[in-house]
Design an enzyme around this catalytic site. Sequence first.
Site, PDB file in Angstrom:
ATOM      1  N   GLN A  22      51.944   9.622  -2.452  1.00  0.00           N
ATOM      2  CA  GLN A  22      51.183   8.967  -1.457  1.00  0.00           C
ATOM      3  C   GLN A  22      51.757   8.680  -0.109  1.00  0.00           C
ATOM      4  O   GLN A  22      52.860   8.367  -0.094  1.00  0.00           O
ATOM      5  CB  GLN A  22      50.688   7.777  -1.987  1.00  0.00           C
ATOM      6  CG  GLN A  22      49.714   7.713  -3.172  1.00  0.00           C
ATOM      7  CD  GLN A  22      48.900   6.450  -3.794  1.00  0.00           C
ATOM      8  OE1 GLN A  22      49.108   6.311  -5.100  1.00  0.00           O
ATOM      9  NE2 GLN A  22      48.485   5.648  -3.132  1.00  0.00           N
ATOM     10  N   SER A 103      57.131  10.145  -6.974  1.00  0.00           N
ATOM     11  CA  SER A 103      56.114   9.208  -7.510  1.00  0.00           C
ATOM     12  C   SER A 103      54.798   9.920  -8.139  1.00  0.00           C
ATOM     13  O   SER A 103      55.284  10.851  -8.860  1.00  0.00           O
ATOM     14  CB  SER A 103      55.617   8.334  -6.301  1.00  0.00           C
ATOM     15  OG  SER A 103      54.811   7.280  -6.852  1.00  0.00           O
ATOM     16  N   LEU A 104      53.766   9.916  -7.395  1.00  0.00           N
ATOM     17  CA  LEU A 104      52.756  10.755  -7.799  1.00  0.00           C
ATOM     18  C   LEU A 104      53.070  12.362  -7.952  1.00  0.00           C
ATOM     19  O   LEU A 104      52.537  12.781  -8.881  1.00  0.00           O
ATOM     20  CB  LEU A 104      51.501  10.558  -6.903  1.00  0.00           C
ATOM     21  CG  LEU A 104      50.082  11.559  -6.958  1.00  0.00           C
ATOM     22  CD1 LEU A 104      50.203  12.713  -6.385  1.00  0.00           C
ATOM     23  CD2 LEU A 104      49.737  11.608  -8.404  1.00  0.00           C
ATOM     24  N   ARG A 128      45.528   6.177 -13.370  1.00  0.00           N
ATOM     25  CA  ARG A 128      46.724   5.680 -12.907  1.00  0.00           C
ATOM     26  C   ARG A 128      46.602   4.909 -11.631  1.00  0.00           C
ATOM     27  O   ARG A 128      47.034   3.648 -11.506  1.00  0.00           O
ATOM     28  CB  ARG A 128      48.073   6.682 -12.740  1.00  0.00           C
ATOM     29  CG  ARG A 128      49.367   6.173 -11.984  1.00  0.00           C
ATOM     30  CD  ARG A 128      50.139   7.427 -11.970  1.00  0.00           C
ATOM     31  NE  ARG A 128      51.610   7.055 -11.607  1.00  0.00           N
ATOM     32  CZ  ARG A 128      52.038   7.135 -10.432  1.00  0.00           C
ATOM     33  NH1 ARG A 128      51.208   7.456  -9.340  1.00  0.00           N
ATOM     34  NH2 ARG A 128      53.283   6.991 -10.256  1.00  0.00           N
ATOM     35  N   HIS A 213      55.977   0.784  -8.179  1.00  0.00           N
ATOM     36  CA  HIS A 213      57.583   0.852  -8.763  1.00  0.00           C
ATOM     37  C   HIS A 213      57.987  -0.556  -8.678  1.00  0.00           C
ATOM     38  O   HIS A 213      59.262  -0.658  -8.275  1.00  0.00           O
ATOM     39  CB  HIS A 213      58.152   1.924  -8.080  1.00  0.00           C
ATOM     40  CG  HIS A 213      57.313   3.198  -7.565  1.00  0.00           C
ATOM     41  ND1 HIS A 213      57.305   4.039  -8.769  1.00  0.00           N
ATOM     42  CD2 HIS A 213      56.785   3.953  -6.782  1.00  0.00           C
ATOM     43  CE1 HIS A 213      56.507   5.035  -8.501  1.00  0.00           C
ATOM     44  NE2 HIS A 213      56.223   4.963  -7.081  1.00  0.00           N
ATOM     45  N   GLN A 262      58.637   5.010 -14.661  1.00  0.00           N
ATOM     46  CA  GLN A 262      58.653   5.255 -13.086  1.00  0.00           C
ATOM     47  C   GLN A 262      57.407   4.184 -12.529  1.00  0.00           C
ATOM     48  O   GLN A 262      57.764   3.880 -11.390  1.00  0.00           O
ATOM     49  CB  GLN A 262      58.148   6.721 -12.730  1.00  0.00           C
ATOM     50  CG  GLN A 262      57.998   6.980 -11.557  1.00  0.00           C
ATOM     51  CD  GLN A 262      56.889   7.857 -11.215  1.00  0.00           C
ATOM     52  OE1 GLN A 262      55.791   7.227 -11.114  1.00  0.00           O
ATOM     53  NE2 GLN A 262      56.847   8.888 -11.138  1.00  0.00           N
TER      54      GLN A 262
END
Length: 323
Positions: A22, A103-104, A128, A213, A262
């Site tokens: 993101q 991340s994503l 998510r 996170h 994560q």
Amino acid sequence: MTQAASTPQAVDSTLAFVFPGQGSQSVGMLAELAALDPLVQACFEEAGEGAGVDLWTLAQQGPEERLNTTEFTQPALLAAGVAAWRLWHARGGAMPGALAGHSLGEYTALVAAGALSLVDAARLVRLRGQLMQDAAPAGSGGMAAVLGAEDALVVETCEAVSSPGQVVVPANFNSPGQIVIGGHAAAVDAALVRLAEQGVRKAVKLAVSVPSHTPLMREAADRLAVAMDDIAWQAPRLPVVQNVDARVHAEVADIRQALVRQLYLPVQWTGCVQALAGQGVGRLVECGPGKVLAGLAKRIDKALDARAIGTAGEFDKALADWR
């Protein structure tokens, strides 16, 4: 559409692909690549089936506010990363020896590696995003980028200002001298004040409401773990270095556990890039919109040749050099 990862092809162990998270989204992303091949738009449409959203129209026309909403940002970026990956292989690009995603982007890497389908992944990452939004009511959380500080100082400061019910932690170790902190909004503010008192000259509050996170995402992570049971998982055909521990996991159960952890533990991106370099990677492609990860890679390891392929010019140059 056949996924490129299933095509027999020699692997180049000196090449790695990384997928952005993101912040890399923008209205009009990958429009130039879509003009090269209809498979790009088809990829967005395929992901849209899983997400239940017209992702291509959203990515090209916005509105920007909707594209930047976490539950839509995540499947849109997933589609963009997979589209660039498929186009690379459709045009004869070299098969990398390893993958990673920020991340994503870790979900995008796992789709590229054949661990789950694009449709299933799009459904999962939209959920998510929804779970992340639900976990932190608007205004309760915050994040900030801290620049030019030692990791240890940031860690110690977060520990010093945190208290029960007011927590701030490192959320992303993005590169030496660039750490994102996150948690409860008041605790983030307190950490920034304390860091300034200790000589840290630059810190920027981020325009996000979801403190990714961090421990605030623990409930969302637990609910995500349950949703993963409804997804068909396969062992990846390419190694994926995962965020939470900068390690490659071969077993599906371990991959899933790393994805869950994560969500509430920091992204060890510096460690991920160092792990790739330690495996002999010398060239790195950022697969998707933007060039954030290519820039971070060069700060983490100056010996890396890091390229972005989000525009037609970037794509053609990298393809010509690394076919």
